[in-house]
Write an enzyme that holds these catalytic residues in place. Structure first.
Site, PDB file in Angstrom:
ATOM      1  N   SER A  36       0.803  -1.222   0.000  1.00 13.20           N
ATOM      2  CA  SER A  36       0.000   0.000   0.000  1.00 13.20           C
ATOM      3  C   SER A  36       0.841   1.280   0.000  1.00 13.20           C
ATOM      4  O   SER A  36       0.326   2.345  -0.322  1.00 13.20           O
ATOM      5  CB  SER A  36      -0.928   0.008   1.216  1.00 13.20           C
ATOM      6  OG  SER A  36      -0.179  -0.180   2.397  1.00 13.20           O
ATOM      7  N   ASP A 325      -3.381   7.812   8.056  1.00 13.16           N
ATOM      8  CA  ASP A 325      -4.270   6.936   8.829  1.00 13.16           C
ATOM      9  C   ASP A 325      -3.399   6.171   9.824  1.00 13.16           C
ATOM     10  O   ASP A 325      -2.252   6.554  10.066  1.00 13.16           O
ATOM     11  CB  ASP A 325      -5.117   6.036   7.907  1.00 13.16           C
ATOM     12  CG  ASP A 325      -4.275   5.053   7.101  1.00 13.16           C
ATOM     13  OD1 ASP A 325      -3.055   4.894   7.411  1.00 13.16           O
ATOM     14  OD2 ASP A 325      -4.823   4.428   6.167  1.00 13.16           O
ATOM     15  N   HIS A 328      -0.494   4.443   7.386  1.00 16.41           N
ATOM     16  CA  HIS A 328       0.188   5.009   6.221  1.00 16.41           C
ATOM     17  C   HIS A 328       0.660   6.435   6.421  1.00 16.41           C
ATOM     18  O   HIS A 328      -0.072   7.267   6.962  1.00 16.41           O
ATOM     19  CB  HIS A 328      -0.760   4.966   5.009  1.00 16.41           C
ATOM     20  CG  HIS A 328      -1.216   3.582   4.700  1.00 16.41           C
ATOM     21  ND1 HIS A 328      -2.471   3.129   4.992  1.00 16.41           N
ATOM     22  CD2 HIS A 328      -0.556   2.535   4.148  1.00 16.41           C
ATOM     23  CE1 HIS A 328      -2.580   1.856   4.634  1.00 16.41           C
ATOM     24  NE2 HIS A 328      -1.433   1.471   4.116  1.00 16.41           N
TER      25      HIS A 328
END
Ligand SMILES: *[C@@H]1O[C@H](CO)[C@@H](O)[C@H](O)[C@H]1NC(C)=O
Ligand SMILES: *[C@@H]1O[C@H](CO)[C@@H](O)[C@H](O)[C@H]1NC(C)=O
Length: 361
Positions: A36, A325, A328
């Site tokens: 991600s 978040d 991340h």
């Protein structure tokens, strides 16, 4: 641990970024493998809870649209493409078409790991082995576009490849609450298993024609807000030290693996990016104030716990936060990491060379 020094963007580096943008494109092609931290839309069509195709993700992206990037704006792959002189970001594998693939593709997928099973708790994903299969299909297309396999081989030798994966093998496998398939192993045995698999994968990448490969180590995942919320922290440390120590066992072995590959594979040019060095040392701290809390309001429970709440609240001063978040980094953190992977500030940031030298040598 000197977590107070966690990644901060210096003005000097902002200027570096701006100056480099005026340079010509330094490689004909750039391929990205990872999770991600680099995904720019590959998970959008997948059935998974690892998604970032809703607001507030993308709030600072051009057009303020969610794209599938797990951050407020650009991610590491975007900043690296800029530093390399590309006029656009490298497109996601799932959306790429025609001769556009000659500039490279981004195969990265949220929740993906080195092990096929890592991230299964979140749903579907392109694990590293699937990303390599997707790359094989791309190479067939490149050979067709260029006329034959020989021409494709010559072309691929000049490309930059970046591999940034491994965090999910810890966060979404080893440190998942039981029953995780791997948690019965010691941290040493688990690092051995990861390296054995990663060695095969990096060799496949070489066998497929890649020569210039920058491999990121696993960062300080014991310092991310999600792990701090799940595990007790001890000794006054701001982080879950045991997780950082376990990931460090993997990183130490990765450096040895990269040295082995460079020694044993003709014309191999692998290099290691030390994310810990970039996070903990180097240029001065400007602007960033919030080190341990996410900028967006995160989901408290459920399969997507720790990701931003859809249409939830978001901080206004996003350049003051390390994390967007619970997992991340913000784009300002990504920009810092990309800058130093591209042009090392400390001798420990990259080994043996930074990406700027890798693409020139
Ligand atoms: C492959 O394609 C290149 C460039 O199009 C051409 O110069 C070369 O002769 C071809 N080689 C073979 C083996 O067909
Ligand atoms: C990465 O850098 C840190 C900080 O300088 C250093 O302690 C560590 O040994 C390096 N790790 C590897 C695997 O080279």
């Amino acid at each position: 641990m000197a977590i107070t020094k966690w990644i901060f963007l210096s003005l000097t580096m902002m200027m570096t970024l701006t100056l480099t943008l005026t340079h010509d494109q330094q490689v004909p092609c750039f391929f990205i493998f990872g999770d991600s931290q680099s995904d720019n839309g590959n998970n959008n069509p997948l059935i998974t809870n690892a998604k970032a195709d809703y607001r507030p993700y993308g709030i600072d992206f051009p057009g303020a649209v969610p794209t599938g990037r797990f951050t407020n704006g650009k991610n590491m792959a975007d900043f690296l493409a800029e530093l390399l002189g590309f006029s656009d970001s490298i497109p996601p594998f799932v959306a790429a078409q025609g001769s556009a693939i000659l500039k490279g593709l981004n195969y990265a997928s949220g929740a993906a790991g080195i092990l096929d099973s890592s991230g299964i708790n979140l749903g579907d994903r392109f694990c590293m082995n699937r990303q390599l299969q997707n790359h094989m299909a791309t190479i067939d297309q490149i050979a067709a576009l260029l006329g034959n396999q020989t021409a494709a081989d010559i072309y691929l030798r000049q490309c930059l490849n970046v591999v940034n994966i491994g965090g999910n093998d810890y966060i979404n496998n080893y440190y998942q609450p039981p029953p995780s398939s791997s948690s019965s192993l010691t941290p040493d045995a688990f690092a051995d298993e990861l390296i054995a698999t990663f060695s095969l994968q990096l060799r496949s990448l070489y066998d497929l024609g890649s020569r210039k490969v920058a491999v990121f180590g696993v960062g300080l995942i014991g310092c991310i807000p999600q792990e701090i919320s799940l595990y007790p922290i001890t000794n006054g440390s701001p982080c879950v030290d045991s997780i950082n120590i376990a990931a460090g066992l993997f990183n130490d072995r990765l450096v040895s693996l990269i040295n082995d590959l460079n020694t044993n594979l003709p014309n191999a040019q692998f290099t290691y990016i030390n994310v810990t060095s970039i996070a903990l040392g180097g240029p001065s701290l400007i602007g960033v104030k919030v080190l341990d809390a996410p900028c967006c309001e995160v989901q408290k429970a459920g399969a997507a716990a720790g990701q931003c709440l859809p249409d939830g609240a978001v901080c206004g001063n996003r350049d003051e936060y390390i994390f967007f978040d619970n997992f991340h980094p913000t784009q300002i953190s990504y920009s810092m990491m990309a800058s130093r992977a591209y042009r090392a500030s400390l001798p420990t940031d990259t080994s043996p060379v930074d990406i700027e030298r890798l693409v020139r040598q």
